[in-house]
Design a protein around this motif. Sequence first.
Motif, mmCIF file in Angstrom:
data_model
loop_
_atom_site.group_PDB
_atom_site.id
_atom_site.type_symbol
_atom_site.label_atom_id
_atom_site.label_comp_id
_atom_site.label_asym_id
_atom_site.label_seq_id
_atom_site.Cartn_x
_atom_site.Cartn_y
_atom_site.Cartn_z
ATOM 1 N N ILE A 1 30.814 48.174 94.042
ATOM 2 C CA ILE A 1 31.432 49.820 93.745
ATOM 3 C C ILE A 1 29.883 50.758 93.861
ATOM 4 C CG2 ILE A 1 31.928 51.161 92.021
ATOM 5 C CD1 ILE A 1 34.094 49.001 92.637
ATOM 6 N N LEU A 2 30.512 51.763 94.525
ATOM 7 C CA LEU A 2 29.643 52.922 94.738
ATOM 8 C C LEU A 2 29.950 54.041 93.794
ATOM 9 C CD1 LEU A 2 27.311 53.778 96.518
ATOM 10 C CD2 LEU A 2 28.967 55.112 98.271
ATOM 11 N N GLU A 3 29.000 54.394 92.824
ATOM 12 C CA GLU A 3 29.275 55.260 91.842
ATOM 13 C C GLU A 3 29.017 56.621 92.329
ATOM 14 O OE1 GLU A 3 28.682 54.973 87.210
ATOM 15 O OE2 GLU A 3 26.871 55.320 87.982
ATOM 16 N N MET B 1 39.548 49.286 115.992
ATOM 17 C CA MET B 1 39.528 50.215 115.136
ATOM 18 C C MET B 1 38.759 51.495 115.746
ATOM 19 S SD MET B 1 38.644 48.828 111.227
ATOM 20 C CE MET B 1 39.564 47.885 110.559
ATOM 21 N N ARG B 2 37.633 51.173 116.626
ATOM 22 C CA ARG B 2 36.744 52.166 117.185
ATOM 23 C C ARG B 2 37.481 53.218 117.870
ATOM 24 N NH1 ARG B 2 31.192 50.410 119.666
ATOM 25 N NH2 ARG B 2 30.003 52.368 120.003
ATOM 26 N N SER B 3 38.534 52.917 118.617
ATOM 27 C CA SER B 3 39.389 53.708 119.458
ATOM 28 C C SER B 3 40.033 54.898 118.373
ATOM 29 C CB SER B 3 40.600 53.428 120.010
ATOM 30 O OG SER B 3 41.574 52.530 119.366
ATOM 31 N N PHE B 4 40.087 54.718 117.250
ATOM 32 C CA PHE B 4 40.683 55.520 116.309
ATOM 33 C C PHE B 4 39.698 56.507 115.491
ATOM 34 C CE2 PHE B 4 43.563 52.023 116.178
ATOM 35 C CZ PHE B 4 44.906 52.629 116.175
ATOM 36 N N LEU B 5 38.608 56.262 115.926
ATOM 37 C CA LEU B 5 37.344 57.051 114.937
ATOM 38 C C LEU B 5 36.613 58.189 115.860
ATOM 39 C CD1 LEU B 5 35.566 53.772 113.652
ATOM 40 C CD2 LEU B 5 37.400 55.081 112.573
ATOM 41 N N THR B 6 36.339 59.058 115.089
ATOM 42 C CA THR B 6 35.451 60.246 115.830
ATOM 43 C C THR B 6 34.561 60.619 114.879
ATOM 44 O OG1 THR B 6 37.760 61.285 116.472
ATOM 45 C CG2 THR B 6 35.754 62.633 116.271
ATOM 46 N N LEU B 7 33.167 60.515 115.205
ATOM 47 C CA LEU B 7 32.157 60.807 114.762
ATOM 48 C C LEU B 7 31.714 62.175 114.598
ATOM 49 C CD1 LEU B 7 29.713 57.867 116.052
ATOM 50 C CD2 LEU B 7 30.652 57.970 113.963
ATOM 51 N N PRO B 8 31.064 62.711 113.704
ATOM 52 C CA PRO B 8 30.568 61.876 112.488
ATOM 53 C C PRO B 8 31.626 61.684 111.454
ATOM 54 C CG PRO B 8 29.957 64.419 112.179
ATOM 55 C CD PRO B 8 30.655 64.330 113.612
ATOM 56 N N LEU B 9 31.563 60.724 110.802
ATOM 57 C CA LEU B 9 32.580 60.513 109.842
ATOM 58 C C LEU B 9 32.130 60.003 108.306
ATOM 59 C CD1 LEU B 9 33.257 57.121 109.389
ATOM 60 C CD2 LEU B 9 34.242 57.326 111.516
ATOM 61 N N THR B 10 32.849 60.109 107.408
ATOM 62 C CA THR B 10 32.375 59.687 105.917
ATOM 63 C C THR B 10 33.318 58.329 105.738
ATOM 64 O OG1 THR B 10 32.438 62.090 105.296
ATOM 65 C CG2 THR B 10 32.647 60.211 103.622
ATOM 66 N N LEU B 11 32.448 57.268 105.186
ATOM 67 C CA LEU B 11 32.942 56.172 105.175
ATOM 68 C C LEU B 11 33.770 56.206 103.769
ATOM 69 C CD1 LEU B 11 29.871 53.932 106.258
ATOM 70 C CD2 LEU B 11 32.264 54.446 107.674
ATOM 71 N N GLY B 12 34.303 54.685 103.555
ATOM 72 C CA GLY B 12 34.823 54.739 102.283
ATOM 73 C C GLY B 12 36.630 54.642 102.312
ATOM 74 N N TRP B 13 36.981 53.492 101.705
ATOM 75 C CA TRP B 13 38.583 53.553 101.654
ATOM 76 C C TRP B 13 39.209 52.958 100.375
ATOM 77 C CZ3 TRP B 13 35.951 53.488 106.120
ATOM 78 C CH2 TRP B 13 36.025 54.517 106.947
ATOM 79 N N ASP B 14 38.471 53.388 99.384
ATOM 80 C CA ASP B 14 38.818 52.947 97.983
ATOM 81 C C ASP B 14 38.283 54.109 97.247
ATOM 82 O OD1 ASP B 14 39.827 50.640 97.315
ATOM 83 O OD2 ASP B 14 37.995 49.551 97.375
ATOM 84 N N GLY C 1 40.016 59.241 108.906
ATOM 85 C CA GLY C 1 39.836 60.527 108.339
ATOM 86 C C GLY C 1 38.598 60.144 107.602
ATOM 87 N N ASN C 2 38.211 61.437 106.945
ATOM 88 C CA ASN C 2 37.033 61.179 105.998
ATOM 89 C C ASN C 2 37.498 60.511 104.584
ATOM 90 O OD1 ASN C 2 34.863 62.357 107.636
ATOM 91 N ND2 ASN C 2 35.788 64.284 107.160
ATOM 92 N N GLY C 3 36.369 59.573 104.348
ATOM 93 C CA GLY C 3 36.558 58.740 103.128
ATOM 94 C C GLY C 3 36.171 59.059 102.058
ATOM 95 N N SER C 4 35.742 58.073 101.112
ATOM 96 C CA SER C 4 35.694 58.301 99.764
ATOM 97 C C SER C 4 34.304 57.897 99.328
ATOM 98 C CB SER C 4 36.542 57.230 98.732
ATOM 99 O OG SER C 4 36.309 55.987 99.241
ATOM 100 N N TYR C 5 33.166 57.884 100.124
ATOM 101 C CA TYR C 5 31.868 57.964 99.876
ATOM 102 C C TYR C 5 31.315 59.280 99.810
ATOM 103 C CZ TYR C 5 31.009 53.054 101.399
ATOM 104 O OH TYR C 5 30.922 51.823 101.658
ATOM 105 N N ALA C 6 32.172 60.232 99.152
ATOM 106 C CA ALA C 6 31.848 61.632 98.850
ATOM 107 C C ALA C 6 32.313 61.931 97.606
ATOM 108 C CB ALA C 6 33.075 62.388 99.960
ATOM 109 N N GLU C 7 31.863 63.425 97.097
ATOM 110 C CA GLU C 7 32.323 63.770 95.796
ATOM 111 C C GLU C 7 33.677 64.271 95.765
ATOM 112 O OE1 GLU C 7 28.092 65.466 93.984
ATOM 113 O OE2 GLU C 7 29.006 66.952 95.426
ATOM 114 N N TYR C 8 34.311 64.613 96.780
ATOM 115 C CA TYR C 8 35.748 64.982 97.043
ATOM 116 C C TYR C 8 36.245 64.221 98.188
ATOM 117 C CZ TYR C 8 34.941 68.444 93.523
ATOM 118 O OH TYR C 8 34.576 69.185 92.329
#
Length: 324
Positions: free
Chosen positions: A314-316, A54-67, A96-103
């Motif tokens: 779950i992260l609310e 997976m590491r080869s696909f990732l660019t920092l900084p990034l937002t975690l979360g895939w749900d 890409g940027n994930g779902s640990y975010a408000e949008y």
Amino acid sequence: MKAVRIHAFGGPEVLQIEDVARPVPAPDEILVKVYASGVNPVDWVIREGANEMMRSFLTLPLTLGWDAAGTVAEVGSAVTDWQPGDAVYGLPNFPGNGSYAEYCAAKASQFARKPQGLSFNEAAGVPLAGLTAWTGLFAHGKLQAGQRVLIQGASGGVGSFAVQFAKAKGAYVIGLASAGNLAYLKELGADEALDYRSQPFEDVVRDVDVVLEASPQRDNVERLKSVAVLKPGGIFVSVNVDAPFDETVLAALAQKQATGELAPNQPRHDWLAEIAQLIDAGQVKVFVSQVFPLAQVADAHRESQTWHVRGKLILEITKDDAPA
């Protein structure tokens, strides 16, 4: 908007809550106002940078979360199936940027309507684990009504959905878990529930059509036991796509004229929609183990890393009763 990002790989201490720009959806994307995100082992595997594949696909900084579960805030110019305000659940883009975010922005095809009977918190526990189970059982395992399936790691996030999906489709389900989770497997609908520590499954299980490795084990010696319980022509499916079968496992499969499949998750709208139908029909339940507020994201990761979670973490991001 607030988002949980990492600027370096490492332990839970690298998780930072930051103010970042709200994403703009591409023509084929929707922008989702995120109410909740699931917390999955893949989140902390990526946080640690431990997975070279997976590491080869990732660019920092990034937002975690895939749900993600939330409401549609905007639609891209080519999107016709969604309107602002629609309640949805699905998977953000990866990488890409994930779902640990408000949008979060994501392909419209990776979301479906949220099951009506679930809260946003409950719905956020479904997409990644549910689609992983669905892909493994049906796309790769070709599981059909009347067949016998052995599910390893049956009490975990993926396994608990796999037990219910297989049962809903008319299969005979044998689940492996620790002794303390056997009653839980029965509650999920398993026909047989075995303690993997005290009941060696290779001694008591025979002639299964499909084995689903939904546990975190990546041990090819242990996999030989799974091959041994397959029917001739059966299918051994692993969701651990970073751990390919070695030569001894491949030889054992060939001797049985069986198939070995690595099952990467497929974020498909039609499968999410079918899963939602099963949930709303009462055939599949979502078991939430614990809900963490955004500020406690590091604690959520620590809990996930114990490997003793029953159901989903779950992260609310936003309270259900907050205005969309």
